[in-house]
Design a protein around this motif. Structure first.
Motif, PDB file in Angstrom:
ATOM      1  N   PRO A 177       2.534  -2.590 -12.733  1.00  0.00           N
ATOM      2  CA  PRO A 177       2.929  -3.765 -11.934  1.00  0.00           C
ATOM      3  C   PRO A 177       4.314  -3.611 -11.321  1.00  0.00           C
ATOM      4  N   SER A 178       5.238  -2.966 -12.065  1.00  0.00           N
ATOM      5  CA  SER A 178       6.594  -2.810 -11.545  1.00  0.00           C
ATOM      6  C   SER A 178       6.623  -1.954 -10.286  1.00  0.00           C
ATOM      7  N   THR A 179       5.671  -1.017 -10.163  1.00  0.00           N
ATOM      8  CA  THR A 179       5.624  -0.164  -8.976  1.00  0.00           C
ATOM      9  C   THR A 179       5.429  -1.006  -7.727  1.00  0.00           C
ATOM     10  N   TYR A 180       4.517  -1.965  -7.812  1.00  0.00           N
ATOM     11  CA  TYR A 180       4.233  -2.799  -6.645  1.00  0.00           C
ATOM     12  C   TYR A 180       5.355  -3.798  -6.391  1.00  0.00           C
ATOM     13  N   VAL A 234       9.785  -5.196  -2.756  1.00  0.00           N
ATOM     14  CA  VAL A 234      11.194  -5.561  -2.611  1.00  0.00           C
ATOM     15  C   VAL A 234      11.993  -4.459  -1.926  1.00  0.00           C
ATOM     16  N   LEU A 235      11.821  -3.206  -2.365  1.00  0.00           N
ATOM     17  CA  LEU A 235      12.643  -2.102  -1.884  1.00  0.00           C
ATOM     18  C   LEU A 235      11.879  -1.097  -1.038  1.00  0.00           C
ATOM     19  N   ASP A 236      10.573  -1.312  -0.874  1.00  0.00           N
ATOM     20  CA  ASP A 236       9.735  -0.424  -0.071  1.00  0.00           C
ATOM     21  C   ASP A 236       9.727   0.994  -0.609  1.00  0.00           C
ATOM     22  N   ARG A 237       9.756   1.141  -1.910  1.00  0.00           N
ATOM     23  CA  ARG A 237       9.584   2.434  -2.556  1.00  0.00           C
ATOM     24  C   ARG A 237       9.045   2.198  -3.966  1.00  0.00           C
ATOM     25  N   ASP A 238       8.600   3.282  -4.611  1.00  0.00           N
ATOM     26  CA  ASP A 238       7.880   3.141  -5.872  1.00  0.00           C
ATOM     27  C   ASP A 238       8.775   2.939  -7.079  1.00  0.00           C
ATOM     28  N   VAL A 239      10.044   3.322  -6.984  1.00  0.00           N
ATOM     29  CA  VAL A 239      10.946   3.202  -8.120  1.00  0.00           C
ATOM     30  C   VAL A 239      12.203   2.490  -7.679  1.00  0.00           C
ATOM     31  N   ALA A 298       0.823  -1.213   0.000  1.00  0.00           N
ATOM     32  CA  ALA A 298       0.000   0.000   0.000  1.00  0.00           C
ATOM     33  C   ALA A 298       0.853   1.257   0.000  1.00  0.00           C
ATOM     34  N   GLY A 299       2.061   1.175   0.577  1.00  0.00           N
ATOM     35  CA  GLY A 299       2.925   2.336   0.643  1.00  0.00           C
ATOM     36  C   GLY A 299       2.324   3.430   1.502  1.00  0.00           C
ATOM     37  N   ASN A 300       2.710   4.659   1.223  1.00  0.00           N
ATOM     38  CA  ASN A 300       2.194   5.806   1.962  1.00  0.00           C
ATOM     39  C   ASN A 300       1.112   6.547   1.187  1.00  0.00           C
ATOM     40  N   GLY A 301       0.629   5.939   0.137  1.00  0.00           N
ATOM     41  CA  GLY A 301      -0.411   6.547  -0.678  1.00  0.00           C
ATOM     42  C   GLY A 301      -0.453   5.883  -2.032  1.00  0.00           C
ATOM     43  N   PRO A 302      -1.430   6.224  -2.846  1.00  0.00           N
ATOM     44  CA  PRO A 302      -1.517   5.625  -4.182  1.00  0.00           C
ATOM     45  C   PRO A 302      -0.324   6.017  -5.040  1.00  0.00           C
TER      46      PRO A 302
END
Length: 247
Positions: free
Chosen positions: A211-214, A219-224, A201-205
């Protein structure tokens, strides 16, 4: 004589609703679940950051209310104190739930981690749940708690906290099952679900729903893949500004 005493204690326990050895009455033990959530929701890291540095951790770096963010703005001492309190609050629910009902204890463990991850006092923001999960596992699966701690510590030493935590997440249920049986595995699964859910879920949408974002979130707990502007340098630079001055 021993049999007579045992029978008498059992009857007294049934009449009072309390276990024969004392402790929390059975009819009150389900209160462990909402209690665990409310205690888990207390954001010790954010409280320390605001009191000591005037910083809201939701508004610096990645926006995660975590020990990593607290360390960046306030140092090691506050991090250690907040970490101890986060572990302690995670243990309260499972201790109140007792060991006679593994499902109730697992639900209390999950509630404590969920409160930490989605705190109502922070409008649904929060941390990633590792510290309260360690506390929640101590009564039921201490080897599982040690597994999570080892992943967190090893990841920080290597500079890959998210990866180290993910490795320990993958290991905690089977390790707990082997060391503590089905009950330990159930409690481990209880803390694992909100941990993984918060990573996804992260800290927001996400800005881009790919799919790569999730995958990177998991894996890295960030979007990129690369840290970009969300690295520690931004935490330190923005933390030096008054909270009201930040966009």
């Amino acid at each position: 004589m021993q049999a007579i005493l045992s029978t008498g204690l059992h009857r007294e326990s049934a009449a009072s609703g309390r276990p024969a050895g004392g402790g929390v009455p059975e009819r009150l033990r389900w209160l462990a679940v909402p209690t665990a959530y409310l205690l888990g929701a207390i954001p010790f890291s954010n409280i320390a950051a605001r009191r000591l540095r005037g910083v809201d951790l939701r508004r610096v770096g990645t926006g995660t209310v975590s020990g990593t963010g607290l360390f960046a703005v306030a140092g090691l001492g506050p991090l250690m104190l907040a970490g101890i309190l986060d572990v302690a609050k995670g243990a309260v629910g499972p201790l109140l739930a007792g060991g006679d009902d593994p499902v109730r204890r697992a639900l209390a463990a999950a509630a404590g981690v969920s409160g930490h991850n989605w705190s109502p006092w922070l409008s649904g923001a929060g941390g990633r749940g590792i510290s309260p999960a360690i506390g929640a596992l101590l009564p039921a699966a201490p080897v599982g708690a040690a597994t999570l701690l080892a992943g967190l510590a090893g990841g920080r030493v290597a500079g890959k906290t998210a990866v180290g935590s993910l490795v320990s997440d993958a290991a905690v249920v089977p390790v707990s099952a082997r060391a503590h049986g089905r009950d330990g595995a159930l409690c481990a699964a209880g803390v694992l679900v909100p941990i993984l859910a918060k990573r996804l879920a992260g800290n927001g949408p996400p800005a881009r729903r790919r799919p790569s974002t999730y995958v990177w979130r998991l894996v890295l707990d960030r979007d990129v893949r690369d840290k970009g502007v969300a690295g520690p340098h931004l935490v330190l630079r923005r933390a030096a500004q008054p909270v009201g001055a930040r966009p």
